[in-house]
Design a protein around this motif. Structure first.
Motif, PDB file in Angstrom:
ATOM      1  N   LEU A  34      32.321  27.916  52.568  1.00 59.57           N
ATOM      2  CA  LEU A  34      31.778  28.252  51.275  1.00 59.57           C
ATOM      3  C   LEU A  34      33.028  28.880  50.367  1.00 59.57           C
ATOM      4  N   SER A  35      33.764  28.299  49.601  1.00 56.24           N
ATOM      5  CA  SER A  35      34.777  28.961  48.775  1.00 56.24           C
ATOM      6  C   SER A  35      34.261  29.809  47.709  1.00 56.24           C
ATOM      7  N   PHE A  36      34.612  30.822  47.527  1.00 51.72           N
ATOM      8  CA  PHE A  36      33.943  31.959  46.880  1.00 51.72           C
ATOM      9  C   PHE A  36      35.126  32.643  46.005  1.00 51.72           C
ATOM     10  N   TYR A  37      35.079  32.473  44.831  1.00 49.46           N
ATOM     11  CA  TYR A  37      35.874  33.002  43.674  1.00 49.46           C
ATOM     12  C   TYR A  37      35.354  34.179  42.971  1.00 49.46           C
ATOM     13  N   THR A  38      35.920  35.486  43.046  1.00 45.33           N
ATOM     14  CA  THR A  38      35.564  36.539  42.492  1.00 45.33           C
ATOM     15  C   THR A  38      36.401  37.591  41.997  1.00 45.33           C
ATOM     16  N   SER A  39      36.170  38.158  40.869  1.00 45.84           N
ATOM     17  CA  SER A  39      36.671  39.261  40.379  1.00 45.84           C
ATOM     18  C   SER A  39      36.140  40.707  40.943  1.00 45.84           C
ATOM     19  N   TYR A  65      39.868  36.606  45.863  1.00 44.55           N
ATOM     20  CA  TYR A  65      39.691  37.728  44.816  1.00 44.55           C
ATOM     21  C   TYR A  65      40.878  37.971  44.056  1.00 44.55           C
ATOM     22  N   SER A  66      40.607  37.737  42.986  1.00 36.63           N
ATOM     23  CA  SER A  66      41.651  38.018  41.837  1.00 36.63           C
ATOM     24  C   SER A  66      41.027  39.081  40.594  1.00 36.63           C
ATOM     25  N   GLY A  67      41.798  39.669  39.759  1.00 34.04           N
ATOM     26  CA  GLY A  67      41.467  40.308  38.488  1.00 34.04           C
ATOM     27  C   GLY A  67      40.983  39.334  37.633  1.00 34.04           C
ATOM     28  N   SER A  68      40.127  39.714  36.674  1.00 31.74           N
ATOM     29  CA  SER A  68      39.274  38.724  35.938  1.00 31.74           C
ATOM     30  C   SER A  68      40.244  37.595  35.254  1.00 31.74           C
ATOM     31  N   VAL A  69      41.154  38.294  34.539  1.00 36.13           N
ATOM     32  CA  VAL A  69      42.076  37.355  33.612  1.00 36.13           C
ATOM     33  C   VAL A  69      42.865  36.248  34.628  1.00 36.13           C
ATOM     34  N   ARG A  79      41.282  23.271  36.839  1.00 40.24           N
ATOM     35  CA  ARG A  79      40.684  22.221  35.954  1.00 40.24           C
ATOM     36  C   ARG A  79      41.746  21.416  35.564  1.00 40.24           C
ATOM     37  N   ASP A  80      42.996  22.018  35.093  1.00 44.73           N
ATOM     38  CA  ASP A  80      44.020  20.916  34.443  1.00 44.73           C
ATOM     39  C   ASP A  80      44.551  20.169  35.654  1.00 44.73           C
ATOM     40  N   ALA A  81      44.460  20.568  36.889  1.00 44.13           N
ATOM     41  CA  ALA A  81      45.028  19.612  37.916  1.00 44.13           C
ATOM     42  C   ALA A  81      43.966  18.894  38.517  1.00 44.13           C
ATOM     43  N   GLY A  82      42.723  18.884  37.972  1.00 45.52           N
ATOM     44  CA  GLY A  82      41.671  17.754  38.329  1.00 45.52           C
ATOM     45  C   GLY A  82      40.637  18.269  39.203  1.00 45.52           C
ATOM     46  N   GLN A  83      40.482  19.504  39.827  1.00 43.86           N
ATOM     47  CA  GLN A  83      39.478  19.945  40.634  1.00 43.86           C
ATOM     48  C   GLN A  83      39.537  21.620  40.660  1.00 43.86           C
ATOM     49  N   ILE A  84      38.385  22.145  40.231  1.00 38.47           N
ATOM     50  CA  ILE A  84      38.326  23.595  40.663  1.00 38.47           C
ATOM     51  C   ILE A  84      37.505  23.570  41.987  1.00 38.47           C
ATOM     52  N   ARG A  85      38.279  24.582  42.606  1.00 33.88           N
ATOM     53  CA  ARG A  85      38.130  24.425  44.149  1.00 33.88           C
ATOM     54  C   ARG A  85      37.253  25.528  44.805  1.00 33.88           C
ATOM     55  N   ALA A  86      36.657  26.000  43.728  1.00 36.25           N
ATOM     56  CA  ALA A  86      35.453  27.002  44.096  1.00 36.25           C
ATOM     57  C   ALA A  86      34.116  26.420  44.093  1.00 36.25           C
ATOM     58  N   ASP A  87      33.544  26.897  45.237  1.00 33.75           N
ATOM     59  CA  ASP A  87      31.895  26.508  45.438  1.00 33.75           C
ATOM     60  C   ASP A  87      31.250  27.405  44.443  1.00 33.75           C
ATOM     61  N   VAL A  88      31.580  28.609  44.510  1.00 34.38           N
ATOM     62  CA  VAL A  88      30.740  29.683  43.659  1.00 34.38           C
ATOM     63  C   VAL A  88      31.978  30.540  43.045  1.00 34.38           C
ATOM     64  N   ALA A 249      26.637  52.214  26.109  1.00 33.63           N
ATOM     65  CA  ALA A 249      27.305  51.747  27.090  1.00 33.63           C
ATOM     66  C   ALA A 249      27.615  50.282  26.955  1.00 33.63           C
ATOM     67  N   VAL A 250      28.622  49.834  27.629  1.00 34.51           N
ATOM     68  CA  VAL A 250      28.986  48.488  27.502  1.00 34.51           C
ATOM     69  C   VAL A 250      28.275  47.729  28.907  1.00 34.51           C
ATOM     70  N   THR A 251      26.966  47.141  28.568  1.00 33.41           N
ATOM     71  CA  THR A 251      26.365  46.718  29.760  1.00 33.41           C
ATOM     72  C   THR A 251      26.765  45.139  30.018  1.00 33.41           C
ATOM     73  N   VAL A 252      26.894  45.115  31.134  1.00 30.30           N
ATOM     74  CA  VAL A 252      27.766  43.573  31.535  1.00 30.30           C
ATOM     75  C   VAL A 252      26.581  43.043  32.351  1.00 30.30           C
ATOM     76  N   ALA A 253      26.041  41.900  32.281  1.00 29.90           N
ATOM     77  CA  ALA A 253      25.245  40.858  33.126  1.00 29.90           C
ATOM     78  C   ALA A 253      26.194  39.815  33.641  1.00 29.90           C
ATOM     79  N   SER A 254      26.552  40.198  34.850  1.00 26.95           N
ATOM     80  CA  SER A 254      27.757  39.559  35.572  1.00 26.95           C
ATOM     81  C   SER A 254      27.246  38.188  36.267  1.00 26.95           C
ATOM     82  N   PRO A 255      27.880  37.036  35.383  1.00 29.63           N
ATOM     83  CA  PRO A 255      27.147  35.793  35.914  1.00 29.63           C
ATOM     84  C   PRO A 255      27.768  35.094  37.476  1.00 29.63           C
ATOM     85  N   LEU A 256      26.996  34.333  37.958  1.00 32.99           N
ATOM     86  CA  LEU A 256      27.124  33.555  38.897  1.00 32.99           C
ATOM     87  C   LEU A 256      27.085  32.025  38.545  1.00 32.99           C
TER      88      LEU A 256
END
Length: 333
Positions: A34-39, A65-69, A79-88, A249-256
């Protein structure tokens, strides 16, 4: 004799049905990589992965793992290369997921666990769903600042000048959401808050980890901080605490979300099911996240999502004004 023969045939059919059903249930179990991309911070997300793999031993999670930006930039490059490699994908900027949805880059999935998640925490078209709720507020070093001395509002934080720090919205997804929230609530904060922060000398560091390390080390007595990050640090003995600002507060609902071209859809769906399941959310609570489910209690000492005073955020507007907000912030700092 005929009756006996019929009974035998029925027994064979029943046995075959049971065997096939069992075989089918084995086939239905997710497996593979499972390829998992997250910040999310690595020390937190690694424990989440361990818990998921224990529940699904046939799946091996490959973490990126990488910072959000930087993560957003990588996904756009793929996407520009034609395929997002993440599964989640699991990140902290809801506006980013709205843009992915608008471009048709996400796969609809309505988890059987989604019934316990309030409508405000999931996309109406089932393209993404929050897996955690967290808050940006004020963090302070308890060995340097008493609770009575700590700033109680965003306005008071400005008074700390160069002794205060925040993460850059050019690198941090949560800080970008905070930037949008401040600007949209211009009757109490707005761009004026950032202009005053610059004038007072508030320090702008790269990411959340940088400002958190600055706080724990004593470099800064106060920061714009994140509740679960500071709670985890405090649990490990760091002299830090978090408070909710009076303005909200700045409340964030972090999406999957699952990308439209995911290679291992079964494992991706199982991951989302686990994260928003009661078991998964109970585990998330041990990491000091506020649960997205209504049937799971928040961590001790933290409010439920409906008890938090939060700044209102229009994520559609945030997505549309993304470039403009980043450009103006970069001009200020």
């Amino acid at each position: 004799m005929r009756i006996e023969c019929i009974v035998r045939r029925l027994m064979v059919v029943c046995i075959a049905t049971v065997v096939l059903a069992g075989f089918g249930s084995v086939l239905a179990q997710p497996s593979g990589s499972l390829s998992f991309y997250t910040s999310m911070q690595v020390d937190v997300v690694e424990d989440i992965i361990t818990a998921f793999e224990a529940a699904h031993p046939g799946v091996t999670v490959e973490l990126l793992y990488s910072g959000s930006v930087e993560l957003e930039q990588r996904i756009y490059a793929e996407r520009d290369a034609g395929q997002i490699r993440a599964d989640v994908i699991w990140a902290a900027n809801p506006a980013f997921f709205l843009k992915l949805k608008d471009e048709g880059l996400l796969m609809a999935y309505e988890s059987p666990e989604a019934h316990a998640v309030p409508a405000g925490l999931k996309d109406e078209d089932h393209m993404f769903i929050a897996g955690r709720v967290f808050n940006m507020g004020i963090g302070y070093n308890t060995s340097m600042v008493s609770e009575a001395e700590a700033p109680k509002s965003w306005a008071e934080l400005l008074e700390w000048g160069s002794r205060a720090a925040m993460a850059s919205p050019l690198h941090s997804g949560t800080s970008f959401t905070a930037l949008g929230a401040f600007v949209q609530n211009d009757d109490i904060l707005g761009w004026e808050w950032f202009e005053q922060a610059r004038e007072n000398g508030m320090q702008v560091l790269r990411g959340t980890g940088d400002v958190t390390r600055g706080l724990t080390s004593g470099e800064f007595p106060v920061i714009k901080g994140i509740d679960y990050v500071l709670a985890n640090q405090a649990a490990e003995g760091a002299p830090v605490a978090f408070l909710f600002p009076e303005e909200g507060a700045v409340t964030v609902a972090s999406p999957l979300a699952i990308p439209a071209g995911a290679a291992n859809v079964a494992a991706a769906q199982a991951f989302i099911d686990y994260i928003i399941s009661q078991e998964g959310q109970e585990f998330m609570a041990t990491k000091f996240f506020i649960p997205v489910r209504t049937d799971v209690d928040p961590p001790a000492g933290l409010p439920t999502a409906d008890q938090i005073v939060s700044l209102e955020v229009d994520y559609d507007a945030l997505a549309a004004e993304d470039a403009e907000l980043r450009e103006r912030f970069s001009e200020l700092f």
